[in-house]
Every structure is written in structure tokens, then in C-alpha cells.
Enzyme design. Structure first.
Site, PDB file in Angstrom:
ATOM      1  N   ASP A  87       7.002  67.604  96.759  1.00 25.26           N
ATOM      2  CA  ASP A  87       7.110  66.885  95.498  1.00 25.26           C
ATOM      3  C   ASP A  87       8.024  65.691  95.705  1.00 25.26           C
ATOM      4  OD1 ASP A  87       7.143  65.929  93.019  1.00 25.26           O
ATOM      5  OD2 ASP A  87       7.669  67.797  92.022  1.00 25.26           O
ATOM      6  N   LYS A 151       3.077  47.232 100.509  1.00 31.27           N
ATOM      7  CA  LYS A 151       3.568  46.398  99.433  1.00 31.27           C
ATOM      8  C   LYS A 151       3.464  47.143  98.111  1.00 31.27           C
ATOM      9  CE  LYS A 151       0.867  43.614  97.252  1.00 31.27           C
ATOM     10  NZ  LYS A 151      -0.193  44.143  96.404  1.00 31.27           N
ATOM     11  N   LYS A 185      -7.050  40.597 108.187  1.00 31.00           N
ATOM     12  CA  LYS A 185      -8.420  40.122 108.009  1.00 31.00           C
ATOM     13  C   LYS A 185      -8.808  39.214 109.173  1.00 31.00           C
ATOM     14  CE  LYS A 185      -8.336  40.496 102.981  1.00 31.00           C
ATOM     15  NZ  LYS A 185      -9.419  41.296 102.441  1.00 31.00           N
ATOM     16  N   ASP A 238       1.989  40.638  92.708  1.00 32.32           N
ATOM     17  CA  ASP A 238       0.939  41.445  93.334  1.00 32.32           C
ATOM     18  C   ASP A 238       0.195  40.672  94.428  1.00 32.32           C
ATOM     19  OD1 ASP A 238      -0.758  43.805  93.472  1.00 32.32           O
ATOM     20  OD2 ASP A 238      -2.309  42.636  92.452  1.00 32.32           O
ATOM     21  N   HIS A 243       0.137  37.958  99.783  1.00 36.06           N
ATOM     22  CA  HIS A 243      -1.121  37.515 100.395  1.00 36.06           C
ATOM     23  C   HIS A 243      -1.269  35.990 100.409  1.00 36.06           C
ATOM     24  CE1 HIS A 243      -1.837  41.697 100.094  1.00 36.06           C
ATOM     25  NE2 HIS A 243      -2.423  41.733  98.920  1.00 36.06           N
ATOM     26  N   LYS A 343      -7.649  37.989  88.276  1.00 34.19           N
ATOM     27  CA  LYS A 343      -8.571  39.102  88.073  1.00 34.19           C
ATOM     28  C   LYS A 343      -9.625  38.673  87.057  1.00 34.19           C
ATOM     29  CE  LYS A 343      -5.773  42.223  90.140  1.00 34.19           C
ATOM     30  NZ  LYS A 343      -6.070  42.610  91.516  1.00 34.19           N
TER      31      LYS A 343
HETATM   32  C1  BG6 Z   1      -3.856  44.277  96.774  1.00 41.40           C
HETATM   33  C2  BG6 Z   1      -3.525  44.083  95.324  1.00 41.40           C
HETATM   34  O1  BG6 Z   1      -2.725  44.038  97.571  1.00 41.40           O
HETATM   35  O2  BG6 Z   1      -4.884  43.384  97.158  1.00 41.40           O
HETATM   36  C3  BG6 Z   1      -4.757  44.274  94.464  1.00 41.40           C
HETATM   37  O3  BG6 Z   1      -2.522  45.020  94.913  1.00 41.40           O
HETATM   38  C4  BG6 Z   1      -5.884  43.396  94.971  1.00 41.40           C
HETATM   39  O4  BG6 Z   1      -4.463  43.957  93.101  1.00 41.40           O
HETATM   40  C5  BG6 Z   1      -6.091  43.579  96.470  1.00 41.40           C
HETATM   41  O5  BG6 Z   1      -7.061  43.754  94.264  1.00 41.40           O
HETATM   42  C6  BG6 Z   1      -7.106  42.585  97.009  1.00 41.40           C
HETATM   43  O6  BG6 Z   1      -7.416  42.903  98.349  1.00 41.40           O
HETATM   44  P1  BG6 Z   1      -8.823  42.504  98.989  1.00 41.40           P
HETATM   45  O7  BG6 Z   1      -8.698  42.879 100.433  1.00 41.40           O
HETATM   46  O8  BG6 Z   1      -9.849  43.292  98.255  1.00 41.40           O
HETATM   47  O9  BG6 Z   1      -8.965  41.039  98.769  1.00 41.40           O
END
Ligand code: BG6
Length: 489
Positions: A87, A151, A185, A238, A243, A343
């Protein structure tokens, strides 16, 4: 390379990331012979599962995500899986109840000190420090151990530093692997090859020839079931902090002297340190935030089904962010880098667009400047838009045509998922594609003032209908200097 026997311990091992990304990636690593026959995968979760329960769950949930042509290989993979119940949430919250899970893990790892040991923390960041301390207290951290941090690494500079200190008290920096899966990637790695293994680009890769750069990561998905996380994150934390800034670094960095873990990361840090800070009222001019609203049969952010009902904080969360960034150095002075992510946009595309300047002196009517598009998603590819003459005996007519490279058509080998590359690198102790402490902190140092400006603003994020291309402000961000976002034709 020979794969050493390893024990890979995944915290949050039955969670979404594990089931959707890590386990399928590990299966592919296994299939390609990149796991030693003795390597074990040990999932830690609150689930109270036996090894067999866990194998059943993986068989039901993961098998359909991988090719079905090797049933023996799949059975062998399932045989690597173990589960330990702990837990972890309670303990991380400071509860001192003795938790049998840690001793069960210790029993499983006993006598295996000569193996590589990887602790993969696919759990919330507040658990990183406590877990590392527990692992050390249980005597489980060996010289051959590594820790992988998913992350988000904190929610601002202060919390990121605290996590780095806590983890750093137990593990050396060389043992710490901070994941940004965008670095795994193929196109992102290919960007370095494109830039530094070809002669023709580097001489024009600067402010003399480049007008601006656009980095877009657009998603069609919303945030169903993620309110608990997303209300405290938003697009800036996020996606942008990690990224998008990583993509910016790979695009903008100076040529490293060697293809070496520190040389590449040193150059990336320099880019982050050169970013012009955006503070106070500058945020109004150089940033845009948006939140999607109900449209086209899709719910708005506030009405996404989530684990918790929306709160006042939900109304302030940005599901879209656009920023005009600037890098203050010789190469890039005066070249805007436009970053954009959101999004519920109309198409899933991730791309880096390098927009060149116009020819110095045009002798034909109607030309448009060259543009290089590096596409990460959905299909990986590179396109260079060049001017060509349309066939015809009349007046010379120009037309932009793409010189185009599709990875799928050029290379028949399967393109590995980002997590396959990254897990392979963790197992091989190669940190090149992972974020160093100073890198993460430099990224937060630039993000923090933007967050502060947004948090102190009386305005809410600009609404945009789900399925649209984002708030009007994002178009004005470029429009006011006569530029426009590159949308796919
Ligand atoms: C993640 C985010 O790190 O990356 C998500 O928390 C997002 O919100 C995702 O959807 C996108 O990753 P990819 O590889 O699908 O572009």
C-alpha cells in the site's frame, strides 16, 4: 550488446502507463532479444494480486496490443512477471504501519545483488522521495541499481528541486533516469541525425535564413477520468515544461562535439538557459491559454467524466497553451519559436515546422518561402517544401511542392515505440535520452514566471469549442506579426 540479467521493479505496475506503454514495450524488447532470459519484471501495486492474477490481467489487457504471432514468446514473457502488493500510497503519506510489501520485495530480490536493478517509479511525484527512502531503508539499493522517474517531476521549480534532493540523497545522478518519452520518439532522434549528419542544413540553420519555428503537439483526446491529475497540471505543466521544451532544445541546440551523454545534454541546457524569461504583463502578449467547451457532441473540460467533480480550480485550468518563445544567443536572436499544444483539437499532429525566410530578391511572381516540416505524429516523416515551376508554356508559375520522406515507406522495419527505446537505454545504463537534473530545473525556471502570471490573472482561460483549432488568441499570437500557424493541407 549483451543483455544483463535485471530485476525491473515497477511502482504503479498495474496502472494505466504500465498496461498501455511499459508492458507492451517490454514485450517487444523481449521479442527482439533485448532482455536476458533471467530478467524479471516485478509490478508493485495495492492490488493484492498474486503472480498468477497479475499474469492473467496482463494476458487479458496487454496481449491484444502486441502481435499475436508468437504464442510461445508471449508465454515466456508472462513467466517473467511477478507482483508484490504494497500500500505504497499510505506509506508515502506518512503512515508508519508496517507494510509487508517491502519485505516481500526484499525476499524476491535477496541474493540477486549482482543483477542490474531498476526501480521504475510510475507513481505520483510525491511518492518519489518516500519510495527511494523505503528502498534504501530496506537495503535494496545496490551499486548496480538505477531509478527511473516518470513525469511530472514536481509542479514548479521548488518542488522539482525538493524531489531531486530527496532522490539524490539515495541515488547518484548517474543512477537517476528522468523520463521524457518524447525523447524516445524516432523522429526526435532523427532530428539530431538530420541536423548533424548532413552538411546542407547546418549553414542555414540560424536567424539569417530562418524566419521562425513552430512546435505543435495537438491531440484529439480530452481528459476523461484524469481530473484529479489534470486540475493540478494543465497544458503548461503536462506538455510544455517537458515535451515541447525538449523538442525546442533538439531543434535549437548547437552541434555537440561528440554523440555523448553529457555533450548532448550540455547543449540542451544551454538552450534552456538562453530562453528569454516571460514575466508579469509580458505573459499577456506572449502567451495564450484556453479551455475547451462542449461542442460537436464532445463534453467541455468541466463536464468530462472524471474521478472528482469540477471545482473552482478546474475553471482556471488550461487545456491549450501557446507561447511565443525567444532564444537569446547568436544563432537565434530575433527568431520566434512558437509553441502550441492542446487537447480536443481537430487532428492529432505533432510537428516541428521550420519556416525559412523569403528569397533575398524574387524574379518570379508568387513564390512562397521554403518550409521544413518534421512530423512526429501521426506518421513520422520529413517534408521540405520547395518552389517548383508548374509545367506549361505560358508565364512561369510557381508552386510549392514537397520533397518528402516517409519513414514508413522508406524503412520497412517496424518503428519502435518511444518506451522501447527508453527502457532499452535504462537497461543498458545509457542516460543520453533522459533529462539531467539541471535540465529539468532550467525548464521549470522558465515556466514558473508564466505560471505565476497566469495564476495571478483575473482572467480565465479563453474558451474554445471542442474539435476547433483552439482559441482565437493563438491565431493572433502569430497574426499580429503577419504569420500563421502551419495547418496540414
Ligand atoms: C503525456 C501527457 O506526457 O503525453 C498526456 O501527460 C499526453 O496528457 C501524452 O496525452 C501525449 O503523448 P503522445 O506520445 O501520445 O504524444
Amino acid at each position: 550488446a549483451t543483455a544483463y540479467a535485471a530485476d525491473l521493479v515497477v511502482f504503479g505496475g498495474t496502472g494505466d502507463l504500465s498496461m498501455r506503454k511499459l508492458l507492451p514495450a517490454l514485450y517487444h524488447c523481449d521479442r527482439d532479444g533485448r532482455l536476458s532470459p533471467e530478467t524479471r519484471i516485478i509490478a508493485m501495486s495495492r492490488g493484492g494480486l498474486t503472480d498468477d492474477d497479475f499474469r492473467g490481467k496482463v494476458d487479458a489487457g496487454v496481449r491484444r496490443q502486441v502481435p499475436a504471432d508468437d504464442p510461445d514468446g508471449w508465454r515466456r514473457f508472462l513467466g517473467r512477471l511477478h507482483h508484490v502488493s504494497v500500500d505504497v500510497g499510505r506509506r508515502a503519506g506518512g503512515d508508519d504501519t508496517d507494510l509487508p510489501g517491502w519485505s516481500a520485495l526484499a525476499a524476491l530480490l535477496a541474493g540477486q545483488e549482482e543483477r542490474d536493478r531498476v526501480f521504475y517509479l510510475a507513481s505520483p511525484p510525491r511518492t518519489f522521495g518516500p519510495f527511494c527512502r523505503e528502498l534504501a531503508a530496506a537495503g535494496l539499493v545496490t551499486p548496480r541499481s538505477r531509478v527511473v522517474l516518470e513525469k511530472p517531476l514536481g509542479h514548479d521549480l521548488v518542488s522539482a528541486r525538493r524531489i531531486n534532493d530527496e532522490v539524490g540523497a539515495i541515488f547518484d545522478e548517474r543512477q537517476i533516469f528522468r523520463i521524457d518519452h518524447y525523447l524516445g520518439k524516432e523522429t526526435v532522434q532523427n532530428l539530431l541525425v538530420l541536423r548533424f549528419a548532413n552538411a546542407f542544413l547546418e549553414p542555414i540553420w540560424n536567424s539569417l535564413w530562418i524566419d521562425h519555428v513552430q512546435i505543435t503537439v495537438a491531440e484529439t483526446v480530452g481528459t476523461p477520468g484524469r481530473r484529479g491529475y489534470y486540475d493540478h497540471a494543465g497544458a503548461l505543466r503536462d506538455m510544455v515544461q517537458n515535451h515541447l521544451l525538449q523538442l525546442l532544445c533538439m531543434t535549437a541546440m548547437e552541434p555537440p562535439a561528440r554523440n555523448d551523454r553529457e555533450a548532448i545534454r550540455d547543449e540542451k541546457v544551454k538552450v534552456l538557459q538562453s530562453l528569454l524569461p516571460i514575466t508579469g504583463t509580458e505573459a499577456d502578449r506572449f502567451t495564450v491559454r484556453g479551455q475547451y467547451t462542449e461542442a460537436a457532441g464532445m463534453p467541455g473540460y468541466l463536464h468530462e467524466p472524471g474521478s472528482t467533480p469540477p471545482t473552482e480550480a478546474s475553471r482556471r485550468v488550461e487545456t491549450f497553451a501557446a507561447i511565443r518563445a525567444e532564444i537569446r544567443n547568436w544563432r537565434w536572436a530575433g527568431v520566434p519559436f512558437y509553441l502550441r499544444t492542446g487537447k480536443r483539437l481537430p487532428r492529432r499532429t505533432s510537428e516541428i515546422v521550420v519556416q525559412f525566410k523569403d528569397v533575398p530578391h524574387s524574379i518570379f511572381p508568387g513564390g512562397t518561402p521554403n518550409r521544413l516540416v518534421l512530423r512526429l505524429q501521426p506518421e513520422e516523416g520529413i517534408e521540405l517544401h520547395i518552389m517548383a515551376k508548374e509545367p506549361g508554356a505560358g508565364e512561369v508559375a510557381l508552386k510549392p511542392v514537397p520533397l518528402s520522406l516517409s519513414f514508413g515507406e522508406t524503412f520497412t522495419a517496424r518503428v519502435p515505440e518511444a518506451y522501447e527505446r527508453l527502457l532499452t537505454d535504462v537497461l543498458a545504463a545509457n542516460p543520453t535520452l533522459f533529462m539531467r537534473r539541471d535540465e529539468v530545473e532550467a525548464a521549470w525556471r522558465w515556466i514558473d514566471p508564466i505560471l505565476a502570471a497566469w495564476e495571478s490573472s483575473a482572467d480565465l482561460p479563453e474558451p474554445y469549442p471542442a474539435g476547433s483549432t483552439g482559441p482565437a488568441g493563438a491565431h493572433e499570437l502569430l497574426g499580429r506579426s503577419g504569420r500563421a500557424w502551419h495547418e496540414e493541407e
